[in-house]
Design a protein around this motif. Structure first.
Motif, PDB file in Angstrom:
ATOM      1  N   GLU A  71      38.669 -16.756 -18.812  1.00  0.00           N
ATOM      2  CA  GLU A  71      38.772 -15.714 -19.833  1.00  0.00           C
ATOM      3  C   GLU A  71      38.931 -16.314 -21.229  1.00  0.00           C
ATOM      4  N   ALA A  72      39.616 -17.443 -21.307  1.00  0.00           N
ATOM      5  CA  ALA A  72      39.825 -18.087 -22.605  1.00  0.00           C
ATOM      6  C   ALA A  72      39.918 -19.593 -22.410  1.00  0.00           C
ATOM      7  N   LEU A  73      39.638 -20.328 -23.473  1.00  0.00           N
ATOM      8  CA  LEU A  73      39.691 -21.784 -23.460  1.00  0.00           C
ATOM      9  C   LEU A  73      40.815 -22.262 -24.368  1.00  0.00           C
ATOM     10  N   ARG A  74      41.312 -23.446 -24.090  1.00  0.00           N
ATOM     11  CA  ARG A  74      42.291 -24.078 -24.972  1.00  0.00           C
ATOM     12  C   ARG A  74      42.237 -25.581 -24.759  1.00  0.00           C
ATOM     13  N   ALA A  75      42.810 -26.319 -25.678  1.00  0.00           N
ATOM     14  CA  ALA A  75      42.822 -27.771 -25.571  1.00  0.00           C
ATOM     15  C   ALA A  75      43.915 -28.221 -24.610  1.00  0.00           C
ATOM     16  N   THR A  76      43.630 -29.272 -23.844  1.00  0.00           N
ATOM     17  CA  THR A  76      44.636 -29.869 -22.970  1.00  0.00           C
ATOM     18  C   THR A  76      44.569 -31.383 -23.105  1.00  0.00           C
ATOM     19  N   CYS A  77      45.653 -32.035 -22.714  1.00  0.00           N
ATOM     20  CA  CYS A  77      45.711 -33.494 -22.799  1.00  0.00           C
ATOM     21  C   CYS A  77      46.301 -34.044 -21.510  1.00  0.00           C
ATOM     22  N   ALA A  78      45.921 -35.242 -21.161  1.00  0.00           N
ATOM     23  CA  ALA A  78      46.404 -35.868 -19.933  1.00  0.00           C
ATOM     24  C   ALA A  78      47.912 -36.065 -19.944  1.00  0.00           C
ATOM     25  N   LEU A  89      36.406 -16.521 -24.259  1.00  0.00           N
ATOM     26  CA  LEU A  89      35.019 -16.859 -23.961  1.00  0.00           C
ATOM     27  C   LEU A  89      34.172 -15.584 -23.992  1.00  0.00           C
ATOM     28  N   ASP A  90      33.117 -15.612 -24.757  1.00  0.00           N
ATOM     29  CA  ASP A  90      32.234 -14.450 -24.901  1.00  0.00           C
ATOM     30  C   ASP A  90      31.186 -14.471 -23.785  1.00  0.00           C
ATOM     31  N   TRP A  91      31.480 -13.749 -22.710  1.00  0.00           N
ATOM     32  CA  TRP A  91      30.561 -13.741 -21.579  1.00  0.00           C
ATOM     33  C   TRP A  91      29.273 -12.990 -21.892  1.00  0.00           C
ATOM     34  N   ALA A  92      29.317 -12.098 -22.884  1.00  0.00           N
ATOM     35  CA  ALA A  92      28.094 -11.399 -23.282  1.00  0.00           C
ATOM     36  C   ALA A  92      27.083 -12.383 -23.848  1.00  0.00           C
ATOM     37  N   THR A  93      27.581 -13.409 -24.528  1.00  0.00           N
ATOM     38  CA  THR A  93      26.692 -14.440 -25.070  1.00  0.00           C
ATOM     39  C   THR A  93      26.223 -15.385 -23.975  1.00  0.00           C
ATOM     40  N   VAL A  94      27.106 -15.691 -23.039  1.00  0.00           N
ATOM     41  CA  VAL A  94      26.740 -16.592 -21.933  1.00  0.00           C
ATOM     42  C   VAL A  94      25.665 -15.960 -21.059  1.00  0.00           C
ATOM     43  N   GLY A  95      25.823 -14.661 -20.784  1.00  0.00           N
ATOM     44  CA  GLY A  95      24.834 -13.960 -19.954  1.00  0.00           C
ATOM     45  C   GLY A  95      24.831 -14.453 -18.524  1.00  0.00           C
ATOM     46  N   ASP A  96      23.667 -14.626 -17.977  1.00  0.00           N
ATOM     47  CA  ASP A  96      23.516 -15.065 -16.590  1.00  0.00           C
ATOM     48  C   ASP A  96      23.481 -16.581 -16.432  1.00  0.00           C
ATOM     49  N   ARG A  97      23.577 -17.287 -17.532  1.00  0.00           N
ATOM     50  CA  ARG A  97      23.513 -18.743 -17.456  1.00  0.00           C
ATOM     51  C   ARG A  97      24.811 -19.316 -16.897  1.00  0.00           C
ATOM     52  N   LEU A  99      27.875 -21.941 -17.073  1.00  0.00           N
ATOM     53  CA  LEU A  99      28.605 -22.332 -18.274  1.00  0.00           C
ATOM     54  C   LEU A  99      28.115 -23.652 -18.854  1.00  0.00           C
ATOM     55  N   TYR A 100      27.772 -24.606 -17.990  1.00  0.00           N
ATOM     56  CA  TYR A 100      27.323 -25.889 -18.515  1.00  0.00           C
ATOM     57  C   TYR A 100      25.934 -25.805 -19.155  1.00  0.00           C
ATOM     58  N   GLU A 101      25.234 -24.695 -18.918  1.00  0.00           N
ATOM     59  CA  GLU A 101      23.932 -24.493 -19.528  1.00  0.00           C
ATOM     60  C   GLU A 101      24.032 -23.688 -20.824  1.00  0.00           C
ATOM     61  N   ALA A 102      25.136 -22.987 -21.001  1.00  0.00           N
ATOM     62  CA  ALA A 102      25.310 -22.139 -22.177  1.00  0.00           C
ATOM     63  C   ALA A 102      25.809 -22.973 -23.352  1.00  0.00           C
ATOM     64  N   ASP A 103      25.521 -22.504 -24.545  1.00  0.00           N
ATOM     65  CA  ASP A 103      25.953 -23.196 -25.763  1.00  0.00           C
ATOM     66  C   ASP A 103      27.338 -22.684 -26.153  1.00  0.00           C
ATOM     67  N   VAL A 104      28.345 -23.110 -25.382  1.00  0.00           N
ATOM     68  CA  VAL A 104      29.715 -22.666 -25.619  1.00  0.00           C
ATOM     69  C   VAL A 104      30.327 -23.499 -26.744  1.00  0.00           C
ATOM     70  N   ASP A 105      30.920 -22.838 -27.715  1.00  0.00           N
ATOM     71  CA  ASP A 105      31.519 -23.514 -28.871  1.00  0.00           C
ATOM     72  C   ASP A 105      32.873 -24.102 -28.469  1.00  0.00           C
ATOM     73  N   LEU A 106      32.956 -25.427 -28.473  1.00  0.00           N
ATOM     74  CA  LEU A 106      34.190 -26.122 -28.102  1.00  0.00           C
ATOM     75  C   LEU A 106      34.874 -26.741 -29.315  1.00  0.00           C
ATOM     76  N   ALA A 107      34.440 -26.347 -30.508  1.00  0.00           N
ATOM     77  CA  ALA A 107      34.983 -26.952 -31.730  1.00  0.00           C
ATOM     78  C   ALA A 107      36.480 -26.694 -31.870  1.00  0.00           C
ATOM     79  N   GLY A 108      36.924 -25.501 -31.487  1.00  0.00           N
ATOM     80  CA  GLY A 108      38.343 -25.171 -31.614  1.00  0.00           C
ATOM     81  C   GLY A 108      39.237 -26.055 -30.764  1.00  0.00           C
ATOM     82  N   PRO A 109      39.002 -26.114 -29.446  1.00  0.00           N
ATOM     83  CA  PRO A 109      39.810 -27.006 -28.609  1.00  0.00           C
ATOM     84  C   PRO A 109      39.749 -28.466 -29.038  1.00  0.00           C
ATOM     85  N   LEU A 110      38.567 -28.932 -29.456  1.00  0.00           N
ATOM     86  CA  LEU A 110      38.437 -30.321 -29.891  1.00  0.00           C
ATOM     87  C   LEU A 110      39.289 -30.579 -31.125  1.00  0.00           C
TER      88      LEU A 110
END
Length: 206
Positions: A71-78, A89-97, A99-110
């Motif tokens: 449902e949502a992403l966040r940063a984690t550390c070892a 996570l905007d599943w409407a944008t992901v669609g049927d793809r 997750l590893y194929e979708a262009d998910v924005d990870l800039a925030g967690p990074l």
């Protein structure tokens, strides 16, 4: 700043980010939230057999084959740190793809993980400027040599490994003799308590 994989408790942990400076002690990954909490690893049905592969990589939580749907992403550390910010996570944008194929924005967690590393770095022991510059130069020389003479680069790396092991034991021994706590060593190195403890316990080894 590429990622990597480690095995923890039989679960494949796939890190998204990793630095030479802190190694796997502060490897970073995109964490997932389901129902407000952090789910356990997901498993993959590969048929018969006692070994069932599993992973905690964020892209596996896609809701397929009974797996949880992130449902949502966040940063984690070892090291156990978790970012406070949550990124739905905007599943409407992901669609049927997948997750590893979708262009998910990870800039925030990074960005959050980098901010965490900055705090770790601020508390770590400062390297003398000449030594820091020398380490950068050695890295550049080894990288260049690897391209032209990989065997020579490997030999140099082996020599450096032995030097580092000897100097590391001597430095850890001096800290142990001075009564420096394991917590202080861990903070100064930017590593975990367990790794710092091993260094101190083996300080007077061969």
């Amino acid at each position: 700043m590429a990622g990597g994989n480690t095995w923890e408790g039989g679960v494949l942990v796939e890190w998204d980010w990793w630095t030479v400076e802190f190694g796997d002690a502060h490897a970073g990954a995109v964490g997932v939230l389901v129902g407000g909490g952090e789910p356990g690893p997901v498993y993959f049905d590969v048929g018969s057999g006692s070994d069932v592969p599993s992973t905690t990589h964020w892209s596996a939580y896609d809701g397929r084959a009974g797996r949880p749907r992130v449902e949502a992403l966040r940063a984690t550390c070892a090291c156990g740190w978790r970012g406070a910010a949550e990124y739905p996570l905007d599943w409407a944008t992901v669609g049927d793809r997948r997750l590893y194929e979708a262009d998910v924005d990870l800039a925030g967690p990074l960005a959050d993980w980098n901010a965490h590393l900055s705090l770790v770095r601020d508390k770590a022991a400062l390297l003398p400027e000449p030594l820091a510059a020398l380490l950068v130069e050695i890295t550049e020389q080894l990288t260049a040599t690897t391209a032209d003479a990989p065997l020579a680069a490997l030999r140099a790396a082996s020599v450096l490994e032995r030097i580092a092991a000897r100097v590391g034991r001597e430095a850890a021994g001096a800290l142990a003799d001075d009564g420096v706590t394991t917590e202080a060593v861990a903070t100064g190195l930017g590593t975990t308590y367990s790794k710092a403890l091993v260094m101190l316990l083996t300080a007077h080894g061969p």
